[in-house]
Scaffold this active site. Structure first.
Site, mmCIF file in Angstrom:
data_model
loop_
_atom_site.group_PDB
_atom_site.id
_atom_site.type_symbol
_atom_site.label_atom_id
_atom_site.label_comp_id
_atom_site.label_asym_id
_atom_site.label_seq_id
_atom_site.Cartn_x
_atom_site.Cartn_y
_atom_site.Cartn_z
ATOM 1 N N GLU A 190 -12.364 129.966 48.662
ATOM 2 C CA GLU A 190 -10.948 129.850 48.347
ATOM 3 C C GLU A 190 -10.656 128.440 47.849
ATOM 4 O O GLU A 190 -11.420 127.502 48.118
ATOM 5 C CB GLU A 190 -10.114 130.123 49.608
ATOM 6 C CG GLU A 190 -10.250 131.534 50.141
ATOM 7 C CD GLU A 190 -9.834 132.586 49.123
ATOM 8 O OE1 GLU A 190 -8.693 132.558 48.647
ATOM 9 O OE2 GLU A 190 -10.672 133.442 48.787
ATOM 10 N N LYS A 205 -8.125 139.860 55.523
ATOM 11 C CA LYS A 205 -8.696 141.133 55.052
ATOM 12 C C LYS A 205 -8.711 142.178 56.160
ATOM 13 O O LYS A 205 -8.445 143.357 55.927
ATOM 14 C CB LYS A 205 -10.116 140.884 54.524
ATOM 15 C CG LYS A 205 -10.129 140.019 53.270
ATOM 16 C CD LYS A 205 -11.524 139.482 52.993
ATOM 17 C CE LYS A 205 -11.572 138.670 51.711
ATOM 18 N NZ LYS A 205 -12.797 137.882 51.583
HETATM 19 P P1 NDP Z 1 -9.032 129.871 41.030
HETATM 20 O O1 NDP Z 1 -8.506 128.654 41.686
HETATM 21 O O2 NDP Z 1 -10.359 129.832 40.383
HETATM 22 O O3 NDP Z 1 -7.983 130.373 39.934
HETATM 23 C C1 NDP Z 1 -6.597 130.339 40.100
HETATM 24 C C2 NDP Z 1 -5.975 129.913 38.796
HETATM 25 O O4 NDP Z 1 -4.558 130.082 38.870
HETATM 26 C C3 NDP Z 1 -6.241 128.427 38.480
HETATM 27 O O5 NDP Z 1 -6.710 128.305 37.163
HETATM 28 C C4 NDP Z 1 -4.873 127.814 38.676
HETATM 29 O O6 NDP Z 1 -4.641 126.736 37.825
HETATM 30 C C5 NDP Z 1 -3.957 128.974 38.264
HETATM 31 N N1 NDP Z 1 -2.581 128.778 38.735
HETATM 32 C C6 NDP Z 1 -2.159 128.241 39.908
HETATM 33 N N2 NDP Z 1 -0.806 128.240 39.955
HETATM 34 C C7 NDP Z 1 -0.386 128.786 38.796
HETATM 35 C C8 NDP Z 1 0.920 129.038 38.242
HETATM 36 N N3 NDP Z 1 2.039 128.725 38.898
HETATM 37 N N4 NDP Z 1 1.003 129.603 37.023
HETATM 38 C C9 NDP Z 1 -0.129 129.908 36.339
HETATM 39 N N5 NDP Z 1 -1.390 129.699 36.812
HETATM 40 C C10 NDP Z 1 -1.502 129.132 38.017
HETATM 41 O O7 NDP Z 1 -8.965 131.019 42.122
HETATM 42 P P2 NDP Z 1 -9.793 132.370 42.172
HETATM 43 O O8 NDP Z 1 -9.870 132.990 40.832
HETATM 44 O O9 NDP Z 1 -11.045 132.160 42.940
HETATM 45 O O10 NDP Z 1 -8.849 133.257 43.121
HETATM 46 C C11 NDP Z 1 -7.663 133.850 42.618
HETATM 47 C C12 NDP Z 1 -7.141 134.833 43.669
HETATM 48 O O11 NDP Z 1 -8.119 135.830 43.901
HETATM 49 C C13 NDP Z 1 -6.857 134.209 45.040
HETATM 50 O O12 NDP Z 1 -5.766 134.869 45.617
HETATM 51 C C14 NDP Z 1 -8.135 134.506 45.846
HETATM 52 O O13 NDP Z 1 -7.883 134.568 47.209
HETATM 53 C C15 NDP Z 1 -8.469 135.870 45.286
HETATM 54 N N6 NDP Z 1 -9.866 136.278 45.377
HETATM 55 C C16 NDP Z 1 -10.864 135.433 44.956
HETATM 56 C C17 NDP Z 1 -12.182 135.855 44.964
HETATM 57 C C18 NDP Z 1 -13.300 134.984 44.494
HETATM 58 O O14 NDP Z 1 -14.463 135.419 44.620
HETATM 59 N N7 NDP Z 1 -13.049 133.815 43.984
HETATM 60 C C19 NDP Z 1 -12.534 137.204 45.428
HETATM 61 C C20 NDP Z 1 -11.405 138.022 45.848
HETATM 62 C C21 NDP Z 1 -10.134 137.546 45.807
HETATM 63 P P3 NDP Z 1 -5.011 125.247 38.314
HETATM 64 O O15 NDP Z 1 -6.427 125.250 38.741
HETATM 65 O O16 NDP Z 1 -4.739 124.465 37.104
HETATM 66 O O17 NDP Z 1 -4.062 124.955 39.439
HETATM 67 N N1 HSE Z 2 -13.292 133.361 49.517
HETATM 68 C C1 HSE Z 2 -13.481 134.754 49.612
HETATM 69 C C2 HSE Z 2 -14.830 135.024 50.225
HETATM 70 C C3 HSE Z 2 -13.388 135.401 48.265
HETATM 71 O O1 HSE Z 2 -15.666 134.112 50.241
HETATM 72 O O2 HSE Z 2 -15.068 136.131 50.707
HETATM 73 C C4 HSE Z 2 -13.432 136.905 48.302
HETATM 74 O O3 HSE Z 2 -12.300 137.432 48.911
#
Ligand code: NDP
Ligand code: HSE
Length: 440
Positions: A190, A205
């Site tokens: 995260e 979860k």
């Molecule tokens: P990241 O940090 O990689 O991506 C999030 C993106 O959203 C960043 O690029 C961030 O920009 C952007 N962002 C933040 N605030 C805003 C806003 N107000 N408007 C537009 N864009 C914005 O996170 P993840 O992709 O890893 O995770 C995304 C979601 O998915 C989370 O809720 C996470 O819990 C969930 N998730 C993640 C998994 C994983 O394997 N990574 C698996 C399952 C669920 P910036 O960095 O510039 O702030």
């Molecule tokens: N941070 C989370 C994990 C992403 O490691 O399982 C998937 O929900």
């Protein structure tokens, strides 16, 4: 042919996985759906940072509001994370009669009940397959595949980062920080990795999966949560000597009219089916009264596995849009007016086996004093090891118990930790010897 318009907020790890899946699998998706899923807009605050997956510049914006107000967009995909702006955007999208797909388990654990209500009032649905178990179709299995069952147990590994860290510490000999760094570099963690290592993400979860399994509203505050940050490599080694593997388990049970939900580091026998689940893989056992035991296994985190889950939600919703039918399946599987609160079972009432590591002075009589206190609290010992001589004033004494009641265990440890001869708080790790069902 009608195209389904998609707007995506958050061009990060999961956002890239969705964009790549939509692009690379466009033909297979269209052949299954009978219509294309068309990515019309991608919003992110920072459009200059290099990403593994490119987006044509005409689709990019820094203003998520543009997505909410675009009449061509049918489905808003929220992949930015967090509890603040994400909640506002989802509410706004639903009120603008758009469907929503999110991977944001933290948001759903805290505000899912409210957001599902808003979706229903607006005749729209929220897809959240990616919120539990990354690429594993756990939500669909609970909501549809197992809909004919009374489900009493959900038991497994629900955090990829924690499982990756424990695997690298056990098999790769890495220290905690190095293993966490690797998980972050691979996009599993995260934005705030404390959510992973303190067990909160697995608790989010478990709260969602338990609601779907047992027919309750989401009750995140009722999940007992301990993470892996206090784990010492010494405990991993002692566990191995006793024939155990350490895992961060999420356990939800609805037994004898009470629901218990807990997340904590757990020793399981090395031949337990979950012991071989390594790296960022997740696995959950589910027990239903008709199906018996099933296990779902796959990548629990990462760009493409999570992208796969998001795209499956997009396709489900697209089918309803194309058929012009309202959402057919209730978000939490049970009809909203049939969800009911079930009395909770606190952690103090569980009964399981325990591993204790005492840091005690190496003096005659220490062992008998400790065993005396355990015995007086109805805790019986099944194995003991004492390793080496005194270092830095203390020696580790490690014990494994037979099944005991947690309230008794806590009372005994409080008494033991007050002894002059005990120099540091006792390490407690619960042990689960059962496959899925235990009558705790
Ligand atoms: P990241 O940090 O990689 O991506 C999030 C993106 O959203 C960043 O690029 C961030 O920009 C952007 N962002 C933040 N605030 C805003 C806003 N107000 N408007 C537009 N864009 C914005 O996170 P993840 O992709 O890893 O995770 C995304 C979601 O998915 C989370 O809720 C996470 O819990 C969930 N998730 C993640 C998994 C994983 O394997 N990574 C698996 C399952 C669920 P910036 O960095 O510039 O702030
Ligand atoms: N941070 C989370 C994990 C992403 O490691 O399982 C998937 O929900």
């Amino acid at each position: 042919m009608r195209a389904i318009g998609i707007g995506l907020i958050g061009w990060g790890t999961v956002g890239c996985g969705v964009i790549q899946t939509l692009r690379d699998n466009a033909e297979a998706i269209e052949n299954r759906l009978g219509a294309p899923l068309k990515l019309l807009r991608v919003a992110d605050l920072d459009l200059d940072r290099p990403r593994p997956v490119a987006v044509p510049s005409e689709l990019l914006t820094t203003r998520a509001e543009e997505i909410m107000n675009d009449p061509e967009i049918h489905i808003v995909v929220e992949l930015m994370g967090g509890l603040g702006a994400a909640r506002t955007f989802i509410r706004q999208a639903l009120e603008n009669k758009k469907y929503v797909v999110t991977a944001n388990k933290a948001l759903l654990a805290h505000h899912g009940n409210e957001l599902f209500d808003i979706a229903r009032q607006n005749g729209r649905a929220i897809g959240f397959e990616a919120s539990v178990g990354g690429g594993i179709p756990i939500i669909k299995s609970l909501r549809e595949g197992l809909a004919g069952n009374r489900i009493d147990t959900i038991f497994g590994i629900l955090n990829g980062t924690a499982n990756y860290i424990l695997t690298r510490m056990t098999e790769g000999g890495l220290d905690f920080d190095a293993a966490l760094g690797e998980a972050q570099a691979k996009g599993y963690a995260e934005a705030d990795p404390a959510l992973d290592i303190e067990g909160t993400d697995a608790a989010h979860k478990l709260a969602i999966a338990s609601a779907l399994s047992f027919g309750t509203p989401i009750q995140f505050d009722a999940v007992y949560t301990e993470g892996i940050s206090r784990i010492d490599p010494l405990d991993v080694q002692f566990g191995e000597e006793f024939g155990y593997r350490l895992k961060l388990l999420a356990i939800g049970r609805n037994t004898n009219g009470r629901v218990g939900m807990r997340v904590h580091p757990t020793f399981i026998p090395k031949d337990h089916i979950l012991a071989g689940v390594s790296g960022a893989y997740n696995a959950v056992h589910i027990h239903g009264n008709s199906v018996g035991n099933i296990m779902l296994y796959g990548m629990g985190a990462g760009m493409l596995p999570t992208g796969s889950a998001v795209v499956s939600d997009l396709m489900d919703i697209a089918r309803d849009i194309l058929a012009e039918t309202p959402p057919r399946i209730a978000p939490l599987a049970f009809l909203p007016d049939r969800l009911k609160e079930i009395p909770l079972k606190p952690i103090s009432d569980i009964s399981t086996c325990y591993y204790f590591r005492f840091s005690a002075l190496d003096r005659p009589g220490v062992l008998s004093k400790i065993s005396g206190i355990l015995g007086a609290n109805e805790i019986s010992i099944s194995a003991v090891i004492q390793k080496g001589r005194e270092t830095e004033g203390s020696v580790p004494i490690v014990m494994v118990t037979h099944e005991a009641v947690e309230a008794n265990v806590r009372k005994a440890l409080e008494e033991i930790d007050r002894l002059d001869m005990v120099l540091a708080p006792t390490q407690l790790i619960r042990i689960e010897n059962h496959e899925t069902q235990a009558d705790d």
